[in-house]
Design an enzyme around this catalytic site. Structure first.
Site, PDB file in Angstrom:
ATOM      1  N   HIS A   1       1.061  -1.346  -0.031  1.00  6.24           N
ATOM      2  CA  HIS A   1       0.177  -0.261  -0.069  1.00  6.24           C
ATOM      3  C   HIS A   1       0.859   1.236  -0.055  1.00  6.24           C
ATOM      4  O   HIS A   1       2.422   0.989   0.479  1.00  6.24           O
ATOM      5  CB  HIS A   1      -0.958  -0.072   1.591  1.00  6.24           C
ATOM      6  CG  HIS A   1      -2.161   0.892   1.266  1.00  6.24           C
ATOM      7  ND1 HIS A   1      -1.831   2.020   1.191  1.00  6.24           N
ATOM      8  CD2 HIS A   1      -3.382   0.722   0.770  1.00  6.24           C
ATOM      9  CE1 HIS A   1      -3.253   3.235   1.117  1.00  6.24           C
ATOM     10  NE2 HIS A   1      -4.721   1.525   0.526  1.00  6.24           N
TER      11      HIS A   1
ATOM     12  N   ASP B   1      -7.770  -4.922  -0.673  1.00  4.39           N
ATOM     13  CA  ASP B   1      -8.684  -6.214  -2.017  1.00  4.39           C
ATOM     14  C   ASP B   1      -8.293  -7.811  -1.390  1.00  4.39           C
ATOM     15  O   ASP B   1      -8.613  -8.729  -2.570  1.00  4.39           O
ATOM     16  CB  ASP B   1      -7.864  -5.172  -3.486  1.00  4.39           C
ATOM     17  CG  ASP B   1      -7.943  -4.071  -3.546  1.00  4.39           C
ATOM     18  OD1 ASP B   1      -7.415  -3.066  -3.503  1.00  4.39           O
ATOM     19  OD2 ASP B   1      -9.691  -4.242  -3.457  1.00  4.39           O
TER      20      ASP B   1
HETATM   21  C1  SDX Z   1      -5.962   0.010  -3.202  1.00  5.89           C
HETATM   22  O1  SDX Z   1      -4.026   4.355  -1.784  1.00  5.89           O
HETATM   23  C2  SDX Z   1      -5.018   4.509  -1.953  1.00  5.89           C
HETATM   24  O2  SDX Z   1      -5.673   4.459  -0.460  1.00  5.89           O
HETATM   25  C3  SDX Z   1      -6.017   2.828  -2.345  1.00  5.89           C
HETATM   26  C4  SDX Z   1      -6.876   2.297  -1.724  1.00  5.89           C
HETATM   27  C5  SDX Z   1      -8.104   3.011  -1.632  1.00  5.89           C
HETATM   28  O3  SDX Z   1      -8.880   2.761  -0.744  1.00  5.89           O
HETATM   29  O4  SDX Z   1      -8.729   4.067  -2.915  1.00  5.89           O
HETATM   30  O5  SDX Z   1      -5.714   1.392  -0.588  1.00  5.89           O
HETATM   31  C6  SDX Z   1      -7.026   0.458  -2.983  1.00  5.89           C
HETATM   32  O6  SDX Z   1      -5.545  -0.193  -4.379  1.00  5.89           O
HETATM   33  C7  SDX Z   1      -5.605  -1.164  -2.722  1.00  5.89           C
HETATM   34  C8  SDX Z   1      -3.807  -1.401  -3.176  1.00  5.89           C
HETATM   35  C9  SDX Z   1      -4.483  -2.660  -3.913  1.00  5.89           C
HETATM   36  N1  SDX Z   1      -3.346  -2.767  -4.607  1.00  5.89           N
HETATM   37  C10 SDX Z   1      -2.545  -4.104  -5.550  1.00  5.89           C
HETATM   38  O7  SDX Z   1      -2.692  -5.184  -4.182  1.00  5.89           O
HETATM   39  C11 SDX Z   1      -1.483  -4.286  -6.047  1.00  5.89           C
HETATM   40  C12 SDX Z   1      -0.325  -4.846  -5.486  1.00  5.89           C
HETATM   41  N2  SDX Z   1       0.576  -3.865  -4.551  1.00  5.89           N
HETATM   42  C13 SDX Z   1       0.619  -2.637  -5.189  1.00  5.89           C
HETATM   43  O8  SDX Z   1       0.923  -2.511  -6.999  1.00  5.89           O
HETATM   44  C14 SDX Z   1       1.394  -1.928  -4.511  1.00  5.89           C
HETATM   45  O9  SDX Z   1       1.831  -2.117  -3.296  1.00  5.89           O
HETATM   46  C15 SDX Z   1       0.742  -0.329  -4.428  1.00  5.89           C
HETATM   47  C16 SDX Z   1       0.410  -0.124  -6.017  1.00  5.89           C
HETATM   48  C17 SDX Z   1      -0.107  -0.620  -3.596  1.00  5.89           C
HETATM   49  C18 SDX Z   1       1.959   0.402  -4.241  1.00  5.89           C
HETATM   50  O10 SDX Z   1       2.990   0.300  -4.890  1.00  5.89           O
HETATM   51  P1  SDX Z   1       4.091   1.621  -4.759  1.00  5.89           P
HETATM   52  O11 SDX Z   1       4.378   2.740  -4.534  1.00  5.89           O
HETATM   53  O12 SDX Z   1       5.268   1.018  -5.388  1.00  5.89           O
HETATM   54  O13 SDX Z   1       4.628   0.548  -3.211  1.00  5.89           O
HETATM   55  P2  SDX Z   1       5.634   1.001  -2.616  1.00  5.89           P
HETATM   56  O14 SDX Z   1       6.662   2.107  -3.128  1.00  5.89           O
HETATM   57  O15 SDX Z   1       5.561   0.797  -0.891  1.00  5.89           O
HETATM   58  O16 SDX Z   1       7.090  -0.829  -2.853  1.00  5.89           O
HETATM   59  C19 SDX Z   1       7.210  -0.865  -1.515  1.00  5.89           C
HETATM   60  C20 SDX Z   1       8.806  -2.088  -3.021  1.00  5.89           C
HETATM   61  C21 SDX Z   1       8.877  -1.661  -4.130  1.00  5.89           C
HETATM   62  O17 SDX Z   1       9.745  -2.389  -4.541  1.00  5.89           O
HETATM   63  P3  SDX Z   1      11.207  -1.382  -4.692  1.00  5.89           P
HETATM   64  O18 SDX Z   1      11.309  -0.527  -5.780  1.00  5.89           O
HETATM   65  O19 SDX Z   1      11.165  -0.636  -3.058  1.00  5.89           O
HETATM   66  O20 SDX Z   1      12.880  -2.336  -4.555  1.00  5.89           O
HETATM   67  O21 SDX Z   1       8.167  -2.948  -2.721  1.00  5.89           O
HETATM   68  C22 SDX Z   1       7.411  -3.740  -3.722  1.00  5.89           C
HETATM   69  C23 SDX Z   1       7.687  -2.293  -4.962  1.00  5.89           C
HETATM   70  O22 SDX Z   1       8.293  -3.238  -5.983  1.00  5.89           O
HETATM   71  N3  SDX Z   1       5.865  -4.712  -3.783  1.00  5.89           N
HETATM   72  C24 SDX Z   1       5.570  -5.296  -3.517  1.00  5.89           C
HETATM   73  C25 SDX Z   1       4.345  -4.798  -3.973  1.00  5.89           C
HETATM   74  N4  SDX Z   1       4.378  -3.965  -3.637  1.00  5.89           N
HETATM   75  C26 SDX Z   1       5.108  -3.407  -3.540  1.00  5.89           C
HETATM   76  N5  SDX Z   1       6.607  -6.565  -4.233  1.00  5.89           N
HETATM   77  C27 SDX Z   1       5.836  -7.500  -4.408  1.00  5.89           C
HETATM   78  N6  SDX Z   1       4.338  -7.230  -4.288  1.00  5.89           N
HETATM   79  C28 SDX Z   1       3.515  -6.642  -4.331  1.00  5.89           C
HETATM   80  N7  SDX Z   1       2.404  -6.120  -3.739  1.00  5.89           N
END
Ligand code: SDX
Length: 392
Positions: A270, A327
């Site tokens: 998140h 989700d």
């Molecule tokens: C919603 O914003 C909101 O409030 C949204 C929401 C709402 O109610 O409106 O809460 C609803 O959208 C929830 C999120 C749903 N999406 C997913 O579940 C999709 C899977 N999750 C990711 O795509 C991701 O976690 C995000 C998009 C939610 C956040 O992405 P970020 O901003 O890149 O996450 P981060 O910066 O915290 O990531 C830190 C690290 C990164 O690696 P590095 O670049 O540091 O090497 O963690 C990795 C990311 O690549 N990472 C993951 C991951 N999510 C982040 N690696 C594996 N699996 C994952 N799910």
């Protein structure tokens, strides 16, 4: 600081804003709607009462709730010509494609409530939006099922009405499933608002230009559809079904950690929550309760729980502060309630319409409100003169 503009180079800056509606503490895993904890509202309130709270700022009295419920019920029908609009879609259209198009078209049917500078228009369009979203979502579902549309009824509770419009057929009586209605109320409350997430920021930005409320909500629906945002509930269940069994989990955990593999654990991570998503806790409990109450043995629940256990013990996820978000479990519950996977995000949009509209209203009531205009850091070419094509 809550609400003040903050620029964090590690975070793509978008124009922040001040709001009184929802408070999130990502480190503490706190989510408050107008000061009330999300788990207390999910356990004790219902859709209409929480919608009133988000829109008006306080829990309603009995009389206020009755008036609000009546205003919403009064607007649940859609213009009869709306069917012609829906009949233009291909039968295999994704429900979110239908929702995007249909909601955007509402201003063509209800242009008597599109003047955003007229407070009366704003109130009516607010009631119309909240009231008609279940009707439109149910029509989108019936359309792809090839079944006749079911009209809303004024004697039914909001969520019961929606379930009946989705699952009733003219050939037989439909009995409201109270377990399903109560579970869906809880799910809708959990999804109603979430501060300045991508789709809410989209609605605010569209609204800041003076666009009509229906067009603004359609913009929010378009943004929510993305798999990184609201589309994650559909993607998370498809991921669990692809994993299939508990013994396949380690392979997917490995892939999620592999920088060269685009695979991510859907329903994990998140932008804001770096500890846990309080909604995911309530969602997991609701999933267990629904499966038990409906006596459904869904193997995906066991896969989800084991995947969560393994991931939360894995240093990659712990170090990157990745936890289940709302989700991760919601799809299992929605499937148990009878919805197909491609309806999940449409249900998210139905619930989030309350938050979008509340935030849209709050923005328009701000006397200092101006058109949104996020700036950029320019990294392109320096100034240079035009070169005629025969000299290139
Ligand atoms: C919603 O914003 C909101 O409030 C949204 C929401 C709402 O109610 O409106 O809460 C609803 O959208 C929830 C999120 C749903 N999406 C997913 O579940 C999709 C899977 N999750 C990711 O795509 C991701 O976690 C995000 C998009 C939610 C956040 O992405 P970020 O901003 O890149 O996450 P981060 O910066 O915290 O990531 C830190 C690290 C990164 O690696 P590095 O670049 O540091 O090497 O963690 C990795 C990311 O690549 N990472 C993951 C991951 N999510 C982040 N690696 C594996 N699996 C994952 N799910």
């Amino acid at each position: 600081q809550t609400g003040k503009f903050t620029f964090d180079p590690g975070f793509t800056s978008t124009a922040s804003c001040e709001s009184k509606i929802t408070y999130i503490d990502g480190e503490e895993g706190t989510l408050l709607y107008r000061g009330y904890p999300i788990d207390e509202l999910a356990e004790n309130s219902d859709f209409i009462e929480t919608a009133y709270l988000l829109l008006h700022g306080d829990l309603p009295s009995g009389e206020q709730l009755d008036v609000f419920r009546g205003n919403i019920t009064y607007h649940t029908m859609v213009h009869e010509h709306f069917k012609n609009f829906l009949n233009g879609f291909r039968r295999d259209a994704h429900p979110m494609a239908v929702m995007c198009g249909a909601v955007g078209a509402l201003s063509a049917f209800y242009h008597d409530s599109t003047d955003i500078h007229n407070p009366e228009h704003r109130i009516i369009s607010t009631h119309r939006m909240i009231a008609k979203m279940p009707t439109i979502a149910a029509m989108a579902y019936k359309y792809i099922m090839g079944q006749p549309f079911i009209h809303p009824r004024n004697d039914l509770h909001y969520t019961e009405n929606f379930l009946r419009m989705c699952f009733a057929v003219p050939a037989e009586e439909y009995e409201i499933n109270k377990v399903a209605a109560s579970a869906l109320d809880k799910i809708f409350i959990l999804h109603m608002d979430h501060e300045q997430n991508a789709s809410t920021s989209t609605v605010r930005l569209a609204g800041s230009s003076g666009a009509n409320p229906f067009a603004c909500i359609a913009a929010g629906i378009a943004c929510l559809w993305g798999p990184a945002h609201g589309g994650a509930n559909e993607a998370a269940l498809r991921m669990l079904m692809e994993i299939g069994t508990v013994d396949k989990i380690p392979e997917y955990i490995r892939r999620a950690k592999d920088k060269d593999d685009p695979f991510r654990l859907m329903g994990f991570g998140h932008r804001v929550y770096k500890n846990f998503d309080p909604r995911a806790k309530v969602m997991k409990k609701a999933t267990h309760e629904v499966l038990e109450a409906l006596d459904i043995k869904d193997p995906m629940f066991a896969v989800a729980k084991e995947l969560e256990r393994i991931a939360l013990e894995d240093e990659y996820f712990v170090e990157k502060k990745l936890y289940p978000n709302i989700d991760f479990y919601s799809g299992i519950t929605l499937r148990a309630l009878g919805f197909p996977t491609d309806m999940f995000t449409a249900l998210f949009a139905l619930a989030r319409t309350v938050g979008w509209i509340a935030q849209w209203q709050e923005m328009l009531e701000d006397p200092n409100q101006k058109i949104g205009r996020p700036r950029q850091i320019y990294t392109g070419a320096d100034r240079r003169d035009y070169v005629p094509i025969n000299a290139r």
